[in-house]
Every structure is written in C-alpha cells, then in structure tokens.
Enzyme design. Structure first.
Site, PDB file in Angstrom:
ATOM      1  N   ARG A  67     -89.926 -11.272  32.913  1.00  0.00           N
ATOM      2  CA  ARG A  67     -90.442 -11.894  34.131  1.00  0.00           C
ATOM      3  C   ARG A  67     -89.716 -13.243  34.269  1.00  0.00           C
ATOM      4  O   ARG A  67     -89.155 -13.764  33.308  1.00  0.00           O
ATOM      5  CB  ARG A  67     -91.956 -12.162  34.042  1.00  0.00           C
ATOM      6  CG  ARG A  67     -92.840 -10.913  34.003  1.00  0.00           C
ATOM      7  CD  ARG A  67     -92.827 -10.131  35.298  1.00  0.00           C
ATOM      8  NE  ARG A  67     -93.799  -9.031  35.279  1.00  0.00           N
ATOM      9  CZ  ARG A  67     -93.559  -7.814  34.795  1.00  0.00           C
ATOM     10  NH1 ARG A  67     -92.393  -7.516  34.255  1.00  0.00           N
ATOM     11  NH2 ARG A  67     -94.498  -6.889  34.850  1.00  0.00           N
ATOM     12  N   ASN A  70     -93.645 -14.383  39.938  1.00  0.00           N
ATOM     13  CA  ASN A  70     -94.664 -14.916  39.015  1.00  0.00           C
ATOM     14  C   ASN A  70     -94.666 -16.444  38.958  1.00  0.00           C
ATOM     15  O   ASN A  70     -93.668 -17.059  38.588  1.00  0.00           O
ATOM     16  CB  ASN A  70     -94.426 -14.399  37.593  1.00  0.00           C
ATOM     17  CG  ASN A  70     -94.528 -12.894  37.510  1.00  0.00           C
ATOM     18  OD1 ASN A  70     -93.744 -12.184  38.146  1.00  0.00           O
ATOM     19  ND2 ASN A  70     -95.485 -12.396  36.766  1.00  0.00           N
ATOM     20  N   TYR A 113    -102.523  -3.168  45.657  1.00  0.00           N
ATOM     21  CA  TYR A 113    -101.913  -4.488  45.858  1.00  0.00           C
ATOM     22  C   TYR A 113    -100.515  -4.339  46.443  1.00  0.00           C
ATOM     23  O   TYR A 113    -100.202  -4.927  47.484  1.00  0.00           O
ATOM     24  CB  TYR A 113    -101.868  -5.202  44.506  1.00  0.00           C
ATOM     25  CG  TYR A 113    -101.345  -6.622  44.555  1.00  0.00           C
ATOM     26  CD1 TYR A 113    -102.123  -7.658  45.093  1.00  0.00           C
ATOM     27  CD2 TYR A 113    -100.091  -6.950  44.034  1.00  0.00           C
ATOM     28  CE1 TYR A 113    -101.650  -8.960  45.118  1.00  0.00           C
ATOM     29  CE2 TYR A 113     -99.622  -8.251  44.057  1.00  0.00           C
ATOM     30  CZ  TYR A 113    -100.405  -9.262  44.592  1.00  0.00           C
ATOM     31  OH  TYR A 113     -99.936 -10.563  44.615  1.00  0.00           O
ATOM     32  N   ASP A 114     -99.676  -3.530  45.788  1.00  0.00           N
ATOM     33  CA  ASP A 114     -98.273  -3.417  46.216  1.00  0.00           C
ATOM     34  C   ASP A 114     -98.160  -2.875  47.639  1.00  0.00           C
ATOM     35  O   ASP A 114     -97.463  -3.439  48.482  1.00  0.00           O
ATOM     36  CB  ASP A 114     -97.503  -2.468  45.276  1.00  0.00           C
ATOM     37  CG  ASP A 114     -97.471  -2.949  43.836  1.00  0.00           C
ATOM     38  OD1 ASP A 114     -98.175  -3.921  43.533  1.00  0.00           O
ATOM     39  OD2 ASP A 114     -96.763  -2.341  43.008  1.00  0.00           O
TER      40      ASP A 114
END
Ligand code: NAD
Ligand code: UDP
Length: 320
Positions: free
Chosen positions: A216, A179, A150-151
């Site tokens: 987050r 997020n 993904y990254d």
C-alpha cells in the site's frame, strides 16, 4: 461560484469523520463558513468538539441517503464508512450511502449552483493488474464480493458525478483517494495503520494478514487535505477523476516493522488469513495531480507515523 468577502458557505458531508474533521478545520482556518453534516455512523463528536463553539461552524445530524435542502456555495461529499470492517458491517447501507448520497448531493449542487467534490477511492481499481494505477485504468473489481458494496458504490457514484457534469453542467471534482492515515483515525476501524499503532502501543500482537507482501502507499492526512483544497480551487475544466495519494509504496510487513521501531514496542508479529479480494498492490500514479494542481505529498511515512503515534498515545492514555 458565489463568494462574499472571499468567504464561502461550504457543506462537508461526513464532516465528523477522520478526513472530514481535518477538512472542516482547514476550511474554517481559511475563513469560510462550514456546515458539517454527519449521521455519526463512524464519525464521532469528539473529532469536532473543538469546533462546536466556532462562530462559523454548524453541525447537523443527517443521513445523506435523505435529500437535504440548504444554501451553500461548495460541497465536499465525504459521507461513507471507509474501512473494510465498517463498510462491510451493513453493506446495503454502505451502497445506499454512496449512490443515494451522490444523487442527493448532486441534486443539491445543481439546484444551488455549487461546485461539488466527491471523495472517491483507489478501490475503484479493485485488485489492479496495472501498476502503478493511472486514472485511465478501468480497474479489476469483483462485483459480487464482500468489498463490492464499497467498490461498486463508489464506482457508481463516479458515474453519477460525471453524468451530472455532462448532462446538467454541474461543476464536479472527483478525487480518487489512496490509503490515508493520521490523527483521529478510529482506533477500532480495523485499518492497517491504526491497528498496528494501537497494537504496538498496547504491547499486543501485530496482526499481519497473509504474508505481509501486499503493498500500500500511505498518505499523511495534511497532504491529502491540501490536495482536496487545491482541486476545489482549480478553475480549469478538470472534473477528474484525479488520483490523490502518496506514491511511496511499502509492504505491510515493512509498515509493521516501522511501527514497532518507532514505538519501541515489545509486540510480536503474527500472521492471520488474508481477507477475500484483498488487493495485492496499490500505488497511485499522481502525474495528473502534479501537473494540474502542482500537488505532491510532503510528509514522509516516518514523520507521519511519528505524529500519528503521538496522537494515539495521548488518546489511549486519556482513555485510562
Ligand atoms: P470515516 O469513517 O472516518 O468518515 C466517514 C464519515 O461519514 C463518518 O463521520 C460517518 O459517520 C459519516 N457517514 C457515513 N455514512 C453516512 C450517511 N449515510 N450520512 C451521513 N454521514 C455518514 O472515514 P474517512 O477515512 O474519513 O473517509 C472519508 C471519505 O473518504 C469516505 O467517503 C471514504 O470512502 C473516502 N476515502 C478515504 C480513504 C482513507 O484512506 N481514509 C481512502 C479512500 C477514500
Ligand atoms: N491489514 C493487515 N493487518 C491488519 C489490518 C489490515 O495486514 O490488522 C492489511 C490488509 O489485509 C490490507 C492492508 O493491510 O492488505 C491495508 O488494509 P486496510 O484495511 O487499511 O485498507 P485497504 O485494504 O482498504 O487498502
């Protein structure tokens, strides 16, 4: 950009997903024609069911790893599984979706002269050692770990967007999304907000990974979509990347406590092992978005969680 009577033809890849469905709704509300393209890997028909009869909405089942020939004025490229559970399910397909998908939408944008938006991610910063993260930070990413599909896929997509921009003059907009949560998150995708709300509403244990000290910053979906639309409407020479997210930072333990309070739940908190390469802290520096788009999030976590909990409550009750 071609506009007829102020109405654009807009392609949204990944339009049947969480963010994509909200974006389709918003664009239809502004009078545009929307073509939603999705392979339904993580998206769901129920997310867009209410749009299917709309005279300006079209749906096409298609995988973005395969080229697409359509006539559009703007493209939002959102197609890609976003939760760690989903993107690690088939890592090769994840990276193909990011990289081949980017090549295909950029080729299309180049051919039809469309402005094209890329849904990039705060994951390009990896497990950051700079805090908060400005766009100028290059990140700290493991290229061979479980999150790499993904990254690194998203990092490569960013490279492709900037190279198509520099080399061919394609009009790109690259947003790094932090997020985001809200109604229509997939209940089983393993992301922290949906997990905690579903667990709390069912009276099940709330699963904190690690000690819950990792942080987050959570953005409510309506705020994020406002950022997308402003970025696309911006006529200045700003291809990005630009951070879009809420700069209020919380520990995962604080999030768990808020969800328990707001749901009046009897759930207990339990601690589970921390997944490999889990970033320890994450908070966007949003000064660029403030300056160039006049954008900052409006919805506080408390309010956004109430709206999200109400939606999950209704969804889970209807499922019984
Ligand atoms: P999601 O999983 O709900 O939506 C992704 C959509 O893309 C789904 O409808 C899925 O079926 C579709 N899709 C996946 N692979 C595809 C393919 N090969 N061809 C066509 N369609 C495909 O996730 P989301 O939260 O709505 O995320 C949307 C985008 O935003 C993703 O690109 C994600 O990386 C990015 N993003 C999201 C967040 C977040 O917090 N939600 C954060 C950072 C970045
Ligand atoms: N997390 C958690 N319990 C869960 C799901 C996630 O403690 O049930 C943690 C996870 O380890 C991470 C944070 O919450 O530290 C955010 O996870 P998420 O999968 O939502 O997104 P990302 O790690 O991609 O930011």
């Amino acid at each position: 950009m071609r506009r007829y009577n102020g109405r654009s033809q807009i392609l949204v890849t990944g339009g049947a997903g969480f963010l994509g469905s909200h974006l389709c709704e918003r664009l239809l509300g502004e009078g545009h024609e929307v073509l939603c393209v999705d392979n339904f890997f993580t998206g769901a028909r129920r997310n867009i069911e209410h749009l299917l009869d709309h005279p300006r909405f079209d749906l096409m089942r298609h995988d973005v790893t395969v080229p697409l020939v359509v006539e559009v004025d703007e493209i939002y490229n959102l197609a890609c599984p976003a939760s760690p559970v989903h993107y690690q399910h088939n890592p090769v397909q994840t990276i193909k979706t990011s990289v081949h998908g980017a090549i295909n939408v950029l080729g299309l944008a180049q051919r039809v002269n469309a402005r094209v938006f890329q849904a990039s991610t705060s994951e390009v910063y990896g497990d950051p050692d700079t805090h908060p993260q400005p766009e100028s930070y290059w990140g700290r990413v493991n290229p061979v770990g479980p999150r790499s599909c993904y990254d690194e896929g998203k990092r490569c997509a960013e490279t492709l967007f900037m190279d198509y921009h520099r080399q061919y003059g394609v009009d790109v907009r690259v947003a790094r999304i932090f997020n985001t949560y809200g109604p229509r998150m997939h209940p089983n995708d393993g992301r922290v907000v949906s997990n905690f709300i579903v667990q709390a509403l069912r009276g099940e244990d709330i699963t904190i990974y690690g000690a819950g000290e990792q942080t987050r910053s959570f953005c409510y979906v309506d705020d994020l979509i406002e950022g997308f639309v402003r970025f696309m409407a911006q006529e200045g020479p700003l291809p990005g990347p630009i951070n879009l997210g809420n700069p209020r930072e919380f520990t995962i333990l604080q999030l768990a406590e808020q969800v328990i309070n707001l749901t009046n739940s009897s759930s207990r908190i339990v601690f589970k092992p921390l997944p490999q390469d889990d970033p320890k802290q994450r908070r966007p520096d949003i000064r660029l978005a403030e300056q160039h788009l006049g954008w900052e999030p409006q919805v506080q976590l408390h309010e956004g969680l109430m709206r999200t909990i109400a939606w999950f409550d209704e969804m889970l009750s209807a499922a019984h």
